[in-house]
Structure formats: C-alpha cells, structure tokens
Write a protein that holds these residues in place. Structure first.
Motif, PDB file in Angstrom:
ATOM      1  N   GLY A 128       0.834  -1.201   0.000  1.00 26.60           N
ATOM      2  CA  GLY A 128       0.000   0.000   0.000  1.00 26.60           C
ATOM      3  C   GLY A 128       0.864   1.244   0.000  1.00 26.60           C
ATOM      4  N   ALA A 129       0.314   2.307  -0.599  1.00 24.79           N
ATOM      5  CA  ALA A 129       1.069   3.568  -0.683  1.00 24.79           C
ATOM      6  C   ALA A 129       0.144   4.752  -0.423  1.00 24.79           C
ATOM      7  CB  ALA A 129       1.731   3.668  -2.059  1.00 24.79           C
ATOM      8  N   GLY A 130      -0.855   4.547   0.433  1.00 30.63           N
ATOM      9  CA  GLY A 130      -1.784   5.624   0.771  1.00 30.63           C
ATOM     10  C   GLY A 130      -1.366   6.327   2.053  1.00 30.63           C
ATOM     11  N   GLY A 131      -2.343   6.978   2.675  1.00 28.48           N
ATOM     12  CA  GLY A 131      -2.082   7.764   3.874  1.00 28.48           C
ATOM     13  C   GLY A 131      -1.485   6.942   5.011  1.00 28.48           C
ATOM     14  N   SER A 132      -1.938   5.705   5.175  1.00 27.52           N
ATOM     15  CA  SER A 132      -1.431   4.892   6.295  1.00 27.52           C
ATOM     16  C   SER A 132       0.034   4.539   6.095  1.00 27.52           C
ATOM     17  CB  SER A 132      -2.241   3.605   6.440  1.00 27.52           C
ATOM     18  OG  SER A 132      -3.597   3.900   6.533  1.00 27.52           O
ATOM     19  N   ALA A 133       0.394   4.207   4.857  1.00 23.15           N
ATOM     20  CA  ALA A 133       1.799   3.887   4.574  1.00 23.15           C
ATOM     21  C   ALA A 133       2.670   5.112   4.847  1.00 23.15           C
ATOM     22  CB  ALA A 133       1.946   3.432   3.123  1.00 23.15           C
ATOM     23  N   CYS A 151       5.138  -1.861  -2.050  1.00 24.67           N
ATOM     24  CA  CYS A 151       4.468  -2.655  -3.083  1.00 24.67           C
ATOM     25  C   CYS A 151       3.031  -2.155  -3.192  1.00 24.67           C
ATOM     26  CB  CYS A 151       4.512  -4.113  -2.626  1.00 24.67           C
ATOM     27  SG  CYS A 151       3.715  -5.263  -3.718  1.00 24.67           S
ATOM     28  N   ASN A 152       2.678  -1.615  -4.359  1.00 21.31           N
ATOM     29  CA  ASN A 152       1.333  -1.037  -4.479  1.00 21.31           C
ATOM     30  C   ASN A 152       0.700  -1.375  -5.816  1.00 21.31           C
ATOM     31  OD1 ASN A 152      -0.675   0.546  -3.169  1.00 21.31           O
ATOM     32  ND2 ASN A 152      -0.305   2.170  -4.660  1.00 21.31           N
ATOM     33  N   ARG A 153      -0.644  -1.471  -5.799  1.00 21.01           N
ATOM     34  CA  ARG A 153      -1.402  -1.744  -7.028  1.00 21.01           C
ATOM     35  C   ARG A 153      -1.110  -0.671  -8.075  1.00 21.01           C
ATOM     36  NH1 ARG A 153      -7.740  -1.709  -6.012  1.00 21.01           N
ATOM     37  NH2 ARG A 153      -7.168   0.425  -5.468  1.00 21.01           N
ATOM     38  N   THR A 154      -1.170   0.604  -7.645  1.00 22.01           N
ATOM     39  CA  THR A 154      -0.857   1.707  -8.559  1.00 22.01           C
ATOM     40  C   THR A 154       0.601   2.093  -8.333  1.00 22.01           C
ATOM     41  OG1 THR A 154      -3.121   2.448  -8.162  1.00 22.01           O
ATOM     42  CG2 THR A 154      -1.669   3.979  -9.328  1.00 22.01           C
ATOM     43  N   LEU A 155       1.446   1.656  -9.270  1.00 27.11           N
ATOM     44  CA  LEU A 155       2.890   1.796  -9.052  1.00 27.11           C
ATOM     45  C   LEU A 155       3.322   3.255  -8.933  1.00 27.11           C
ATOM     46  CD1 LEU A 155       5.186  -0.168  -8.671  1.00 27.11           C
ATOM     47  CD2 LEU A 155       5.760   0.103 -11.084  1.00 27.11           C
ATOM     48  N   SER A 156       2.631   4.143  -9.666  1.00 26.99           N
ATOM     49  CA  SER A 156       3.038   5.558  -9.638  1.00 26.99           C
ATOM     50  C   SER A 156       2.912   6.136  -8.218  1.00 26.99           C
ATOM     51  CB  SER A 156       2.189   6.374 -10.618  1.00 26.99           C
ATOM     52  OG  SER A 156       0.832   6.220 -10.301  1.00 26.99           O
ATOM     53  N   LYS A 157       1.925   5.628  -7.452  1.00 30.90           N
ATOM     54  CA  LYS A 157       1.770   6.138  -6.079  1.00 30.90           C
ATOM     55  C   LYS A 157       2.904   5.650  -5.181  1.00 30.90           C
ATOM     56  CE  LYS A 157      -2.434   6.381  -4.126  1.00 30.90           C
ATOM     57  NZ  LYS A 157      -3.825   5.883  -3.907  1.00 30.90           N
ATOM     58  N   ALA A 158       3.339   4.426  -5.422  1.00 29.53           N
ATOM     59  CA  ALA A 158       4.485   3.887  -4.663  1.00 29.53           C
ATOM     60  C   ALA A 158       5.733   4.705  -4.998  1.00 29.53           C
ATOM     61  CB  ALA A 158       4.695   2.424  -5.018  1.00 29.53           C
ATOM     62  N   THR A 192      -2.909  -1.537   3.153  1.00 25.13           N
ATOM     63  CA  THR A 192      -3.969  -1.280   2.169  1.00 25.13           C
ATOM     64  C   THR A 192      -5.338  -1.330   2.847  1.00 25.13           C
ATOM     65  OG1 THR A 192      -4.507  -3.547   1.506  1.00 25.13           O
ATOM     66  CG2 THR A 192      -2.602  -2.514   0.424  1.00 25.13           C
ATOM     67  N   SER A 193      -6.300  -0.712   2.182  1.00 26.99           N
ATOM     68  CA  SER A 193      -7.652  -0.736   2.725  1.00 26.99           C
ATOM     69  C   SER A 193      -8.480  -1.846   2.087  1.00 26.99           C
ATOM     70  CB  SER A 193      -8.316   0.632   2.512  1.00 26.99           C
ATOM     71  OG  SER A 193      -8.034   1.113   1.219  1.00 26.99           O
ATOM     72  N   ALA A 194      -7.821  -2.799   1.392  1.00 29.38           N
ATOM     73  CA  ALA A 194      -8.552  -3.864   0.690  1.00 29.38           C
ATOM     74  C   ALA A 194      -9.471  -4.643   1.645  1.00 29.38           C
ATOM     75  CB  ALA A 194      -7.569  -4.806   0.012  1.00 29.38           C
ATOM     76  N   ASN A 198     -13.562  -4.868   2.004  1.00 29.15           N
ATOM     77  CA  ASN A 198     -14.064  -6.198   1.648  1.00 29.15           C
ATOM     78  C   ASN A 198     -13.677  -6.606   0.231  1.00 29.15           C
ATOM     79  OD1 ASN A 198     -15.308  -8.197   3.091  1.00 29.15           O
ATOM     80  ND2 ASN A 198     -17.041  -6.833   3.591  1.00 29.15           N
ATOM     81  N   GLN A 199     -12.486  -6.196  -0.168  1.00 31.37           N
ATOM     82  CA  GLN A 199     -12.017  -6.539  -1.509  1.00 31.37           C
ATOM     83  C   GLN A 199     -10.836  -7.494  -1.393  1.00 31.37           C
ATOM     84  OE1 GLN A 199     -10.966  -2.734  -3.113  1.00 31.37           O
ATOM     85  NE2 GLN A 199     -13.086  -2.159  -3.532  1.00 31.37           N
ATOM     86  N   GLY A 200     -10.651  -8.288  -2.449  1.00 20.85           N
ATOM     87  CA  GLY A 200      -9.499  -9.190  -2.475  1.00 20.85           C
ATOM     88  C   GLY A 200      -8.224  -8.386  -2.665  1.00 20.85           C
ATOM     89  N   LEU A 201      -7.116  -8.951  -2.219  1.00 19.32           N
ATOM     90  CA  LEU A 201      -5.832  -8.267  -2.367  1.00 19.32           C
ATOM     91  C   LEU A 201      -4.886  -9.196  -3.115  1.00 19.32           C
ATOM     92  CD1 LEU A 201      -4.008  -5.849  -1.602  1.00 19.32           C
ATOM     93  CD2 LEU A 201      -3.496  -7.037   0.527  1.00 19.32           C
ATOM     94  N   GLU A 202      -4.479  -8.757  -4.304  1.00 22.96           N
ATOM     95  CA  GLU A 202      -3.555  -9.566  -5.096  1.00 22.96           C
ATOM     96  C   GLU A 202      -2.141  -9.176  -4.680  1.00 22.96           C
ATOM     97  OE1 GLU A 202      -2.586 -10.138  -9.804  1.00 22.96           O
ATOM     98  OE2 GLU A 202      -4.324  -8.932  -9.232  1.00 22.96           O
TER      99      GLU A 202
HETATM  100  P1  ATR Z   1      -5.344   4.919   3.834  1.00 24.88           P
HETATM  101  O1  ATR Z   1      -5.363   6.322   4.361  1.00 24.88           O
HETATM  102  O2  ATR Z   1      -6.131   3.942   4.664  1.00 24.88           O
HETATM  103  O3  ATR Z   1      -3.959   4.434   3.525  1.00 24.88           O
HETATM  104  P2  ATR Z   1      -5.768   5.476   1.061  1.00 24.88           P
HETATM  105  O4  ATR Z   1      -4.865   6.669   1.163  1.00 24.88           O
HETATM  106  O5  ATR Z   1      -7.034   5.577   0.280  1.00 24.88           O
HETATM  107  O6  ATR Z   1      -6.189   4.950   2.481  1.00 24.88           O
HETATM  108  O7  ATR Z   1      -4.895   4.260   0.470  1.00 24.88           O
HETATM  109  C1  ATR Z   1      -5.414   2.986   0.290  1.00 24.88           C
HETATM  110  C2  ATR Z   1      -4.316   2.036  -0.139  1.00 24.88           C
HETATM  111  O8  ATR Z   1      -4.876   0.731  -0.238  1.00 24.88           O
HETATM  112  C3  ATR Z   1      -3.728   2.357  -1.512  1.00 24.88           C
HETATM  113  O9  ATR Z   1      -2.371   1.981  -1.524  1.00 24.88           O
HETATM  114  C4  ATR Z   1      -4.558   1.464  -2.433  1.00 24.88           C
HETATM  115  O10 ATR Z   1      -3.921   1.115  -3.633  1.00 24.88           O
HETATM  116  P3  ATR Z   1      -3.975   2.104  -4.910  1.00 24.88           P
HETATM  117  O11 ATR Z   1      -2.959   3.160  -4.651  1.00 24.88           O
HETATM  118  O12 ATR Z   1      -3.642   1.240  -6.057  1.00 24.88           O
HETATM  119  O13 ATR Z   1      -5.388   2.621  -4.957  1.00 24.88           O
HETATM  120  C5  ATR Z   1      -4.677   0.235  -1.572  1.00 24.88           C
HETATM  121  N1  ATR Z   1      -5.823  -0.612  -1.933  1.00 24.88           N
HETATM  122  C6  ATR Z   1      -7.133  -0.394  -1.631  1.00 24.88           C
HETATM  123  N2  ATR Z   1      -7.893  -1.406  -2.089  1.00 24.88           N
HETATM  124  C7  ATR Z   1      -7.043  -2.280  -2.723  1.00 24.88           C
HETATM  125  C8  ATR Z   1      -7.221  -3.520  -3.398  1.00 24.88           C
HETATM  126  N3  ATR Z   1      -8.423  -4.087  -3.525  1.00 24.88           N
HETATM  127  N4  ATR Z   1      -6.120  -4.141  -3.891  1.00 24.88           N
HETATM  128  C9  ATR Z   1      -4.889  -3.577  -3.746  1.00 24.88           C
HETATM  129  N5  ATR Z   1      -4.654  -2.407  -3.119  1.00 24.88           N
HETATM  130  C10 ATR Z   1      -5.721  -1.769  -2.610  1.00 24.88           C
END
Ligand code: ATR
Length: 271
Positions: A128-133, A151-158, A192-194, A198-202
C-alpha cells in the motif's frame, strides 16, 4: 477550575471510532477521570470547529480521516515526524499555539517492540502507498531497517511515496503487486484498505516465507482477511493492528496528560 480533562476525536465518519473506549480504559487504569467524545466534523468545518473546541476548554484532540492533512497544515507547530508525513492525528495547545504530532508510526514501532518483532537491519515490505503507509514510514526509517520495499497496485503512487522518503542511508524500492521479486522479507506490513473495503488483495506470489512476520494495520474481532491469507501461505507469526491502535492512542494520551498509560489491554475489552 476544571476537575477532569476533556478530549475528543474528530473526523467523518466517526461513530465507530474505538478511541473513546481506549482512552477511558487508560484513564480508569490510572485512576483518573476524563471525558472523551467522538465528534463528527467535515473538512469544510474543520478550522472553525477546532478553534471552538479549544475555546470551550478541550485539552486535546485526536484527528482521523479525512482531516489528518488539514490538521497538519492548520497547526502552528509540528513535530519532526509529522513534518515528514505531513499529516497528524494529535492536536493540543501550548499557550496560544496549536501543536501537532503524528503518533501512528511510533505506535506501530512500540507495538512491534512489545511483540519482539525486530526492524533493525531487516528486510521490510510495505503493502500500500496511501495515507497509512505515509504515516508509518518515518518511524520505520528511524528504526534503521536494511531496506524498505513499497508494493502497491498503482505503481506511480508507490514511486511518489518512495521519492518523498528517499534516504541516503536506507534504500527504498518499489514493486508492483503483480511482480515476483526475490525479497524474502523479514516483515510484511499491510497498510492497504482492501480488507476494510471487503475486496481481495492480489499480492506477489512469492512474498511470504514461513519465517516472514506479517503485520496488518487493520484489525477485527475475528482474524483479518489478510492474516488469513498469510497463514495459508504458511506464515507462522502474524499480528493485527489493534496493538498499534492502542499504542498510538497511548502516545496521544501521554502528550496531553504527561501520564503513561498501560497498553496491555485485552482485545475483548476494546472490540
Ligand atoms: P489509507 O489512508 O487507509 O492508507 P488510502 O490513502 O485511500 O487509504 O490508500 C489505500 C491504499 O490501499 C492504496 O495503496 C490502495 O492502492 P492504490 O494506490 O492502487 O489505490 C490500496 N488498496 C485499496 N484497495 C485495494 C485492493 N483491492 N487491492 C490492492 N490495493 C488496494
């Protein structure tokens, strides 16, 4: 004169915040009385509300989503750690100045330390690369790991995150969720917030070894989906983020009251 200190957590949504319960447990274990409310505040009312709350005599505020960055910018003085992550979860007043700190990262490190999970010289992967990371990386860097890989789904954010924390001493790499790196991490932290959504995390297929320790920032009464998945990969040491939640709260509590609360609290007493 006020006989008990007054605190609140502000954010939106806020109804399910566990902070009031946790802070009341701290206070009761210390034998003091406090009031601690959960107040719904939207971003557009943030500044006026915070001003009003401090005017009304609140001694400290916790700040949660979606107000953490706003609170960072609003404060007059920020700690070095919050300067790095540019978001805060704790506000208080010193004289006429609004002070701000981010206790999330130190809360995580304290919980890892309590659980005897080493970070020094270790190979760390952050999912994950969002606010928590962003909030936890400064504290992890301070604990001198061998390397951090985001390691993040959206590489540009990482990539953006890694650039913000580029450190001469500690390498910060990035990889895609679909990659197959030969990392053999000592510690994998899921930010990540996956699970919450309630979403799968690859994740990379070869991410875990049986010696990898896994930490999920999410928590729940039953095992989180991420920890269930890690166990299927043979991971033996895994923890959810309840300990971090309690420890970040304890650090806020100590800033406000100068008292260090006991953090060894049973899950059943909180969830
Ligand atoms: P938070 O403040 O909780 O970190 P956020 O800033 O919205 O919330 O970030 C959510 C993170 O969870 C992101 O890294 C997001 O990946 P993307 O940058 O690709 O959006 C990741 N995330 C959320 N749902 C996901 C999923 N189903 N699979 C993979 N990564 C997920």
């Amino acid at each position: 004169m006020k006989d008990s200190k007054k605190f609140a957590v502000i954010g939106s949504p806020i109804k399910h915040s566990l902070s009031p319960k946790i802070h009341q447990i701290f206070a009761s274990k210390l034998g003091i009385e406090i009031s601690y409310q959960a107040l719904p505040i939207e971003p557009e009312e943030f500044e006026a509300s915070v001003e009003k709350l401090f005017d009304e005599g609140y001694d400290g505020l916790n700040v949660t989503l979606p107000l953490k960055e706003l609170a960072y910018r609003y404060a007059d003085k920020q700690t070095q750690e919050s300067e790095m992550c540019k978001s805060v979860n704790t506000l208080w007043k010193e004289g006429s100045s609004i002070m701000a700190d981010s206790t999330d990262g130190r809360g995580l490190l304290k919980d890892l330390d309590d659980k005897r999970v080493d970070v020094l010289d270790k190979e760390i992967v952050i999912l994950g690369a969002g606010g928590s990371a962003k909030a936890i990386i400064p504290s992890i860097l301070k604990a001198s790991p061998k390397r951090i890989t985001i390691c993040n789904r959206t590489l540009s954010k990482a990539e953006m995150l890694a650039k913000e924390y580029v450190s001469l001493k500690i390498p910060i790499e990035i990889i895609a969720m679909t990659s197959e790196p030969d990392l053999r991490p000592d510690l994998v932290i899921n930010t990540t917030s996956a699970g919450v959504l309630n979403q799968g995390l690859e994740i990379p297929n070869n991410l875990f070894t049986t010696d990898t320790c896994v930490y999920d920032l999410s928590y729940s009464r039953i095992e989180t989906p991420f920890l269930q998945m890690a166990k299927k990969f043979g991971v033996k040491r895994s923890y959810d983020g309840l300990g971090m939640l309690v420890n970040q709260a304890a650090l806020s509590f100590a800033i406000w009251t100068k008292l260090v609360p006991e953090t060894d609290i049973a899950k059943d007493d909180i969830l």
